[in-house]
Structure formats: structure tokens, C-alpha cells
Scaffold this motif. Structure first.
Motif, PDB file in Angstrom:
ATOM      1  N   UNK A 110       0.992  -1.245  -0.279  1.00  0.00           N
ATOM      2  CA  UNK A 110      -0.500   0.191   0.158  1.00  0.00           C
ATOM      3  C   UNK A 110       0.972   0.902   0.200  1.00  0.00           C
ATOM      4  N   UNK A 111      -0.038   2.654  -0.135  1.00  0.00           N
ATOM      5  CA  UNK A 111       0.899   3.296  -0.346  1.00  0.00           C
ATOM      6  C   UNK A 111       0.337   5.239   0.545  1.00  0.00           C
ATOM      7  N   UNK A 112       1.072   5.426   1.076  1.00  0.00           N
ATOM      8  CA  UNK A 112       0.828   6.317   2.196  1.00  0.00           C
ATOM      9  C   UNK A 112       0.675   7.310   0.856  1.00  0.00           C
ATOM     10  N   UNK A 113       0.260   8.828   0.726  1.00  0.00           N
ATOM     11  CA  UNK A 113      -0.127   9.668   0.238  1.00  0.00           C
ATOM     12  C   UNK A 113       0.439  11.489   1.049  1.00  0.00           C
ATOM     13  N   UNK A 114       1.246  11.882   1.636  1.00  0.00           N
ATOM     14  CA  UNK A 114       1.137  12.492   2.507  1.00  0.00           C
ATOM     15  C   UNK A 114       1.376  14.514   2.330  1.00  0.00           C
ATOM     16  N   UNK A 115      -0.055  14.900   2.728  1.00  0.00           N
ATOM     17  CA  UNK A 115       0.673  16.238   1.877  1.00  0.00           C
ATOM     18  C   UNK A 115       1.910  16.858   3.181  1.00  0.00           C
ATOM     19  N   UNK A 116       1.212  18.299   3.373  1.00  0.00           N
ATOM     20  CA  UNK A 116       2.502  19.045   3.314  1.00  0.00           C
ATOM     21  C   UNK A 116       2.571  18.447   5.351  1.00  0.00           C
ATOM     22  N   UNK A 117       3.388  18.389   4.988  1.00  0.00           N
ATOM     23  CA  UNK A 117       4.432  17.729   7.408  1.00  0.00           C
ATOM     24  C   UNK A 117       5.444  18.688   7.376  1.00  0.00           C
ATOM     25  N   UNK A 118       5.017  18.667   8.548  1.00  0.00           N
ATOM     26  CA  UNK A 118       6.377  19.799   9.229  1.00  0.00           C
ATOM     27  C   UNK A 118       7.098  18.926   9.703  1.00  0.00           C
ATOM     28  N   UNK A 119       8.351  18.342   8.495  1.00  0.00           N
ATOM     29  CA  UNK A 119       9.466  17.832   8.681  1.00  0.00           C
ATOM     30  C   UNK A 119      10.794  19.224   7.986  1.00  0.00           C
ATOM     31  N   UNK A 120      12.181  18.707   8.439  1.00  0.00           N
ATOM     32  CA  UNK A 120      12.706  19.584   7.827  1.00  0.00           C
ATOM     33  C   UNK A 120      12.639  19.993   6.531  1.00  0.00           C
ATOM     34  N   UNK A 121      12.069  19.089   5.868  1.00  0.00           N
ATOM     35  CA  UNK A 121      12.285  18.854   4.224  1.00  0.00           C
ATOM     36  C   UNK A 121      10.977  20.427   3.712  1.00  0.00           C
ATOM     37  N   UNK A 122      10.016  20.413   4.580  1.00  0.00           N
ATOM     38  CA  UNK A 122       9.506  21.150   4.505  1.00  0.00           C
ATOM     39  C   UNK A 122       9.497  22.486   5.219  1.00  0.00           C
ATOM     40  N   UNK A 123      10.501  22.701   6.181  1.00  0.00           N
ATOM     41  CA  UNK A 123      10.516  23.623   7.143  1.00  0.00           C
ATOM     42  C   UNK A 123      11.514  24.470   6.208  1.00  0.00           C
ATOM     43  N   UNK A 124      12.388  23.980   5.323  1.00  0.00           N
ATOM     44  CA  UNK A 124      13.587  24.435   4.291  1.00  0.00           C
ATOM     45  C   UNK A 124      13.296  24.922   3.861  1.00  0.00           C
ATOM     46  N   UNK A 125      11.510  25.148   3.045  1.00  0.00           N
ATOM     47  CA  UNK A 125      11.456  25.807   2.105  1.00  0.00           C
ATOM     48  C   UNK A 125      11.076  27.595   3.099  1.00  0.00           C
ATOM     49  N   UNK A 126      11.646  28.736   1.723  1.00  0.00           N
ATOM     50  CA  UNK A 126      11.419  30.126   2.590  1.00  0.00           C
ATOM     51  C   UNK A 126      10.013  30.202   3.246  1.00  0.00           C
ATOM     52  N   UNK A 127       9.923  30.973   4.357  1.00  0.00           N
ATOM     53  CA  UNK A 127       8.953  30.959   5.210  1.00  0.00           C
ATOM     54  C   UNK A 127       7.241  31.704   4.544  1.00  0.00           C
ATOM     55  N   UNK A 128       7.995  32.667   3.913  1.00  0.00           N
ATOM     56  CA  UNK A 128       6.996  33.057   2.973  1.00  0.00           C
ATOM     57  C   UNK A 128       6.033  32.392   1.903  1.00  0.00           C
ATOM     58  N   UNK A 129       6.693  31.063   1.317  1.00  0.00           N
ATOM     59  CA  UNK A 129       6.259  30.110   0.097  1.00  0.00           C
ATOM     60  C   UNK A 129       5.516  29.067   1.770  1.00  0.00           C
ATOM     61  N   UNK A 130       5.933  28.626   2.661  1.00  0.00           N
ATOM     62  CA  UNK A 130       5.462  27.897   3.466  1.00  0.00           C
ATOM     63  C   UNK A 130       4.111  28.137   3.958  1.00  0.00           C
ATOM     64  N   UNK A 131       3.765  29.735   4.553  1.00  0.00           N
ATOM     65  CA  UNK A 131       2.626  30.286   4.775  1.00  0.00           C
ATOM     66  C   UNK A 131       1.465  30.195   3.307  1.00  0.00           C
ATOM     67  N   UNK A 132       2.323  31.072   2.327  1.00  0.00           N
ATOM     68  CA  UNK A 132       1.610  30.349   0.782  1.00  0.00           C
ATOM     69  C   UNK A 132       0.532  28.488   0.935  1.00  0.00           C
ATOM     70  N   UNK A 133       1.797  27.706   0.938  1.00  0.00           N
ATOM     71  CA  UNK A 133       1.369  26.293   1.037  1.00  0.00           C
ATOM     72  C   UNK A 133      -0.076  26.076   2.649  1.00  0.00           C
ATOM     73  N   UNK A 134       0.118  26.460   3.648  1.00  0.00           N
ATOM     74  CA  UNK A 134      -0.682  26.452   4.508  1.00  0.00           C
ATOM     75  C   UNK A 134      -2.456  27.226   4.466  1.00  0.00           C
ATOM     76  N   UNK A 135      -1.838  28.243   3.152  1.00  0.00           N
ATOM     77  CA  UNK A 135      -2.412  29.006   3.093  1.00  0.00           C
ATOM     78  C   UNK A 135      -3.656  28.041   2.135  1.00  0.00           C
ATOM     79  N   UNK A 136      -3.109  27.051   1.063  1.00  0.00           N
ATOM     80  CA  UNK A 136      -4.138  26.214   0.603  1.00  0.00           C
ATOM     81  C   UNK A 136      -4.693  25.388   1.174  1.00  0.00           C
ATOM     82  N   UNK A 137      -4.010  24.977   2.467  1.00  0.00           N
ATOM     83  CA  UNK A 137      -4.793  23.352   3.079  1.00  0.00           C
ATOM     84  C   UNK A 137      -5.942  23.991   4.701  1.00  0.00           C
TER      85      UNK A 137
END
Ligand code: NDP
Length: 240
Positions: free
Chosen positions: A173-200
């Protein structure tokens, strides 16, 4: 009967939460990592879970590493293919190397890890393969032609292999995570992260433990009738 689980990339991020959750549920857990020795040592110190270092994009290293894990922990009943990387760039700027690294790790890594454990699972008549794909493998993402391709490939891999494992007691089976608070996502610029959160729709990033809960269900005996499935955990961002 205590089952043994191997979690790739299991010493930090989502993998760390998966390793800890499976251990707390009584599984015998081992974890792999690629190069962050310091984090792996701290993880083992904290959890008592053994860690093993090799590159999942190297088939021979996987064969050798898995043999060592099985020698020290017993046969692998549950394999969680979690190790993954991003090398983002818009397609017109994407280098061949960025394409290859992501395909070799996120897609071929799944073959390299699953192929050596498959014969043993078939012989024993039991297995759980759980593949961590991604929301961006389902919907595609600007700047991630490499990553979206690999993660979509992970879903195809899951669906095809599920058909081969079904009669042998192996679920895939596969699991498809959306955006999860790990180093991979925390590494993106804060502005981009805020924009991502706005889409969730739920208005926040997911927690690694929320993905671990999906994995833990798929690893369980009770999930024996579920195979070839894609479990989405993305805060309502995308329905497939
Ligand atoms: P992290 O970057 O936090 O951790 C990645 C883990 O994978 C690390 O343990 C790393 O080892 C290991 N790893 C990386 N490359 C290799 C390799 N070639 N061989 C062996 N191990 C490797 O990632 P996340 O926890 O965020 O992501 C985990 C998985 O979830 C990935 O497959 C990712 O694509 C997927 N995902 C993540 C999302 C997110 O929002 N975070 C969303 C959707 C999917 P080391 O510690 O040594 O570097």
C-alpha cells in the motif's frame, strides 16, 4: 508473535515518527538512514532502535544492508519505504543530475529495498510493504517534475506489486502525505510555507505522527484485506 519492521529514512522526520510509533506498538523496529550520523546516533540513544547506514539508490548496498539487518533482527515482515529527497527546480532549469538523484532515490530506491525482502515474504506467506509517496505525486507540482514523477511512479509500483503479493499474504500500500512539518518542508522559505498553509483546508501543516498512524494501520494484521490502496493524509488539500 513479534513482527520485525524496517523503516528507511527512519531516524528523522516522518520516518522517525513511524519508527517510534511501530516500536510503541510492540514491533521489533530497525531504521536506515543515508548520512546524518549525529541524528541517527541521537535517535538510537533516545529510542533504543538500531540504525543502519546505506544509500537506498544503490541496489548492492540494499542487498548487503538488508542481509545484516535480518541477521541481527530476524526476517523483515514489514518494510516501510520512506526515504526520500527533493531537488526542486523549474523544468527549464532542472539539471539531469537533479532528475536522476530524485528518481534513483525516491523510485528506484523502492525497487532496491523491496526486491531483496520479497522472496522471504513470499516463502513465509506474510508481508507488509508500505510506500511513502506524496500529494505531489498525485496532483503534480510546479518545480517538482522529478519528484512528482518519482512519487507517481511509487503509486504505480504499489498497485502492480499488490497484485503479485495478494495470493502470498503480502499487502502493498501507499501513503500520500500532504505538507508535513519536517525539515524537508521547514527548509522552504517562510513566505512560501505560509502560502502552502493557505491552501490547506484544515489550516495547518500535518504532523509526522499523523502519517505514522496511517502506516501503523497498514502494518497491522487487521489491514490484511487492504492492498494496492493509496491512503491520502493531506488536510483536505486534494481528493483523488
Ligand atoms: P526528511 O528530509 O526529514 O528525512 C529524510 C530521511 O530519508 C532521512 O532519514 C534521510 O537520511 C533519509 N534518506 C534520504 N536519502 C536517502 C538515501 N539515498 N538512502 C537512505 N536514506 C535516505 O524527509 P521527510 O521526513 O520530510 O520525508 C519522508 C518521506 O515522506 C519522503 O519520501 C518524502 O518524499 C515524503 N513526503 C514528505 C512530505 C513532507 O511534507 N515532509 C510530504 C509528502 C511526502 P539522513 O538523516 O541520513 O539524511
Amino acid at each position: 508473535m513479534q513482527r520485525t519492521a524496517l523503516v528507511t529514512g527512519g531516524s528523522r522526520g516522518i520516518g522517525e515518527a513511524i519508527s517510534k510509533t511501530l516500536k510503541s506498538q510492540g514491533y521489533n523496529v530497525a531504521a536506515t538512514y543515508a548520512g546524518n550520523d549525529e541524528k541517527a546516533a541521537a535517535f538510537t540513544e533516545e529510542t533504543g532502535i538500531k540504525t543502519y547506514k546505506w544509500d537506498v539508490s544503490d541496489y548492492d548496498a540494499c542487498v548487503e544492508g538488508i542481509a545484516k539487518v535480518e541477521e541481527e533482527n530476524g526476517p523483515i515482515d514489514i518494510l516501510v519505504n520512506n526515504a526520500g529527497i527533493t531537488r526542486d527546480a523549474p523544468f527549464h532549469k532542472m539539471k539531469l543530475e537533479q532528475w536522476k538523484q530524485v528518481i534513483d532515490t525516491n523510485l528506484s530506491g523502492m525497487f532496491n529495498m523491496t526486491h531483496p525482502v520479497w522472496p522471504g515474504m513470499r516463502e513465509r506467506g506474510f508481508g507488509r510493504i508500505i510506500n511513502i509517496s506524496s500529494l505531489n505525486g498525485q496532483k503534480g507540482q510546479f518545480g517538482q517534475v522529478n519528484y512528482s514523477s518519482a512519487k507517481a511512479g511509487d503509486i504505480g509500483f504499489t498497485r502492480a506489486l499488490a497484485q503479485e503479493g495478494a495470493a502470498k499474504g503480502i499487502t502493498v500500500n501507499a501513503v500520500c502525505p500532504g505538507y508535513i512539518a519536517t525539515e524537508m518542508v521547514m527548509a522552504v522559505p517562510e513566505k512560501v510555507r505560509e502560502a502552502i498553509i493557505g491552501q490547506i483546508p484544515v489550516g495547518r501543516l500535518g504532523e509526522p505522527e499523523e502519517i505514522a498512524a496511517c502506516v501503523s494501520f497498514l502494518a497491522s494484521e487487521e489491514a490484511g484485506f487492504m492492498t494496492g490502496a493509496t491512503l491520502s493524509a493531506n488536510g483536505g488539500q486534494f481528493f483523488s
